[in-house]
Design an enzyme around this catalytic site. Structure first.
Site, PDB file in Angstrom:
ATOM      1  N   ASP A 107       0.906  -1.146  -0.062  1.00 30.79           N
ATOM      2  CA  ASP A 107       0.108  -0.035  -0.082  1.00 30.79           C
ATOM      3  C   ASP A 107       0.786   1.374   0.002  1.00 30.79           C
ATOM      4  O   ASP A 107       1.925   1.337   0.776  1.00 30.79           O
ATOM      5  CB  ASP A 107      -1.079  -0.141   1.325  1.00 30.79           C
ATOM      6  N   ASP A 209      -3.406   4.286  -2.504  1.00 33.30           N
ATOM      7  CA  ASP A 209      -4.394   4.867  -1.486  1.00 33.30           C
ATOM      8  C   ASP A 209      -5.253   6.358  -2.447  1.00 33.30           C
ATOM      9  O   ASP A 209      -4.284   6.980  -2.619  1.00 33.30           O
ATOM     10  CB  ASP A 209      -4.259   4.864  -0.235  1.00 33.30           C
ATOM     11  N   GLU A 272      -6.771   2.859  -5.962  1.00 34.34           N
ATOM     12  CA  GLU A 272      -7.853   2.869  -5.306  1.00 34.34           C
ATOM     13  C   GLU A 272      -8.611   4.056  -5.916  1.00 34.34           C
ATOM     14  O   GLU A 272      -8.396   5.244  -5.804  1.00 34.34           O
ATOM     15  CB  GLU A 272      -7.794   3.145  -3.619  1.00 34.34           C
ATOM     16  N   HIS A 333     -10.905  -3.790   2.931  1.00 39.08           N
ATOM     17  CA  HIS A 333     -10.932  -3.414   4.425  1.00 39.08           C
ATOM     18  C   HIS A 333     -11.784  -2.111   4.624  1.00 39.08           C
ATOM     19  O   HIS A 333     -11.988  -1.775   5.787  1.00 39.08           O
ATOM     20  CB  HIS A 333      -9.524  -3.049   4.623  1.00 39.08           C
ATOM     21  N   ASP A 334     -12.579  -1.818   3.659  1.00 37.26           N
ATOM     22  CA  ASP A 334     -13.458  -0.232   3.663  1.00 37.26           C
ATOM     23  C   ASP A 334     -14.763  -1.132   3.552  1.00 37.26           C
ATOM     24  O   ASP A 334     -15.678  -0.097   3.702  1.00 37.26           O
ATOM     25  CB  ASP A 334     -13.000   0.665   2.833  1.00 37.26           C
TER      26      ASP A 334
END
Length: 533
Positions: A107, A209, A272, A333-334
């Protein structure tokens, strides 16, 4: 032919034929008993990923951080937070992963730093600071107050007032996460140096991200009000982020990142991007100079019904630029876990869909065993978004609970007190499912083995097949091989005719392999089939 999309050439990259597996480090495996997962824990569990059949592990942030947003507030881009281990532990993880045939993707969080990053400390020191322009500082509005109406994604204004200098700094997320100024060439150079630091250590790519946030409107114009806003929605929905994200200048920034990583050979750049499809595909960039894979979250965000998904898949395939490689994601994860969103039975159908569509699939840790959202009591909430806007169901803790390795109370995750409550591990865990030939884990292993064995399922063309009701159907072809995938997204049995003679080679129920072709495809409730002529 109508409904067909040709695959790539034979000159494929590893990330086109491969499958990516996301690990949230805090919750994967704790090796030292402090209740928090770590790099050594990931290294110890690499065998699970090899047996599963994935090709790469994407590791969410482990950098030094105050953990205001659990690692997405980075205080040092070139280190490892002690709770996760050391740089030597990371080097060991890379070496072991590569030794077992796994790629490692990190990430990268370039939009903002922690407020405790040395860069921000220097920027905040005064208006004359050498790094003042590394962040986004603005004078108050003419009548006082924030410079404009931009909203934080975690609630409230996106501007924080600094008493010492009399200016506001911008933060798209928490006030502890000030946004970097990507219009400053020094920032861009420093962040590309960060990429090189990890590339030199052997990293195979990056997931970037909130990449669509990197550039903001140079004039800092107000965002328009959202006419569709309704009470009960998160605060960020009050305005449309026309000027605070998705700016045209972002593509130059991404092209620089792409050039940096491609100097190191066969690497992947993933973005993302939570945008509508027509904007999402723009991030492939002019002449494919953008990210290799703009993350496609449509399977997470769309209603789960056959006709809607069929239209979605066709729309996405048509929207891809020439040479743009597709990708699909079921969880992260979101977002709430797929088994909680659509139920355990349909989660098996969803796994077959994910792993047979054209494009690179990403699996979220635990989805391969059918983990569901954990139950988080109010006093156990960790997520800052939930704390900022309680009662709206925005918390991301439920999908971040520890991995279930065994049926024990600690799920085999830790010998200490886990940072989030462990869910009902006896209902879904790796140890029990490893010995069950009809388990969710067995299904994932079978699907991934088929992808590896047959390029038609990984690199082949896609052809939609007309279907009605709750049935979704399509073909994959390559090198003389053809597979027909037929998925029953409903809860009633259904018979499909008119597709020719076929025999089933894999059912989501894992109890059906047919020796003889038949003209009628009989689907049980919540069943998916892979068939061959």
């Amino acid at each position: 032919m109508p409904g067909s999309r040709v695959g790539t050439t034979d000159m494929t990259r590893w990330w086109q034929s491969g499958t990516i597996y996301q690990v949230y480090p805090r919750s994967f495996q704790d090796s030292d008993g402090d209740g928090i997962g770590d790099l050594e824990g990931i290294r110890q569990r690499l065998g699970h990923l090899v047996a599963l059949g994935v090709d790469a592990v994407w590791v969410s942030p482990f950098y030094p951080s105050p953990m205001a947003d659990f690692g997405y507030d980075v205080a040092d881009y070139c280190g490892v937070d002690p709770m996760f281990g050391t740089l030597e532990d990371f080097d060991g993880l890379i070496a072991d992963a590569h030794g077992q045939g796994l790629k490692v993707v990190l990430d990268f969080v370039p939009n903002h730093t922690s407020e405790r990053h040395p860069w921000f400390a220097e920027s905040r020191a005064g208006r004359g600071s050498a790094k003042r322009d590394w962040y986004i500082w603005r004078d108050p509005a003419s009548g006082g107050g924030p410079p404009n109406n931009w909203a934080s994604n975690f609630g409230g204004s996106a501007w924080e007032y600094d008493e010492a200098s009399g200016q506001y700094y911008y933060h798209a997320f928490l006030k502890e996460q000030p946004d970097l100024n990507w219009r400053n060439p020094q920032v861009r150079a420093a962040m590309n140096d960060v990429l090189r630091f990890w590339l030199e250590r052997g990293v195979d790519g990056f997931r970037v991200d909130v990449i669509w946030h990197l550039m903001k409107d140079a004039g800092f114009r107000d965002n328009p009000d959202n006419p569709g806003f309704a009470e009960g929605q998160p605060d960020i929905a009050r305005v449309l982020p026309v000027h605070s994200a998705d700016q045209p200048e972002v593509f130059d920034v991404i092209a620089e990142m792409r050039a940096t990583i491609e100097a190191y050979g066969d690497r992947v750049l993933i973005g993302e991007i939570y945008l509508p499809l027509e904007r999402l595909v723009a991030y492939y960039g002019h002449d494919l100079s953008g990210v290799h894979l703009p993350f496609n979250f449509q399977l997470i965000l769309s209603a789960w019904n056959a006709r809607g998904l069929a239209e979605l898949i066709e729309t996405y395939e048509r929207a891809l630029p020439d040479g743009g490689w597709p990708n699909w994601v079921l969880g992260n994860h979101d977002q709430h876990r797929v088994a909680s969103r659509i139920g355990a039975a349909q989660a098996r159908v969803a796994a077959m869909l994910l792993l047979t569509l054209r494009g690179t699939p990403t699996i979220y840790y635990g989805d391969e065993i059918g983990m569901t959202d954990g139950e988080i009591a109010p006093e156990a909430v960790q997520d800052p978004w939930e704390k900022n806007e309680p009662g709206l169901g925005l918390g991301r803790d439920p999908e971040r609970t520890p991995m279930h390795w065994t049926a024990a109370d600690d799920a085999g995750f830790t010998t200490g007190t886990p940072w989030l409550p462990v869910g009902p591990a006896h209902e879904a865990n790796v140890a029990d499912q490893t010995g069950d030939p009809r388990s969710m884990l067995a299904l994932h292993r079978r699907l991934l083995a088929l992808r590896r064995a047959h390029e038609a399922l990984s690199l082949g063309s896609f052809e939609s097949v007309a279907a009605t009701g709750d049935v979704l159907a399509y073909r994959r072809r390559r090198g003389g091989e053809t597979f027909l995938i037929v998925l029953n997204l409903g809860h009633e049995p259904v018979a499909v005719d008119g597709l020719g003679q076929h025999r089933a080679i894999l059912s989501t129920h894992l109890d059906r392999e047919e020796a003889r072709p038949a003209a009628t495809i009989a689907l049980r409730p919540d069943e998916g089939l892979i068939l061959v002529p």
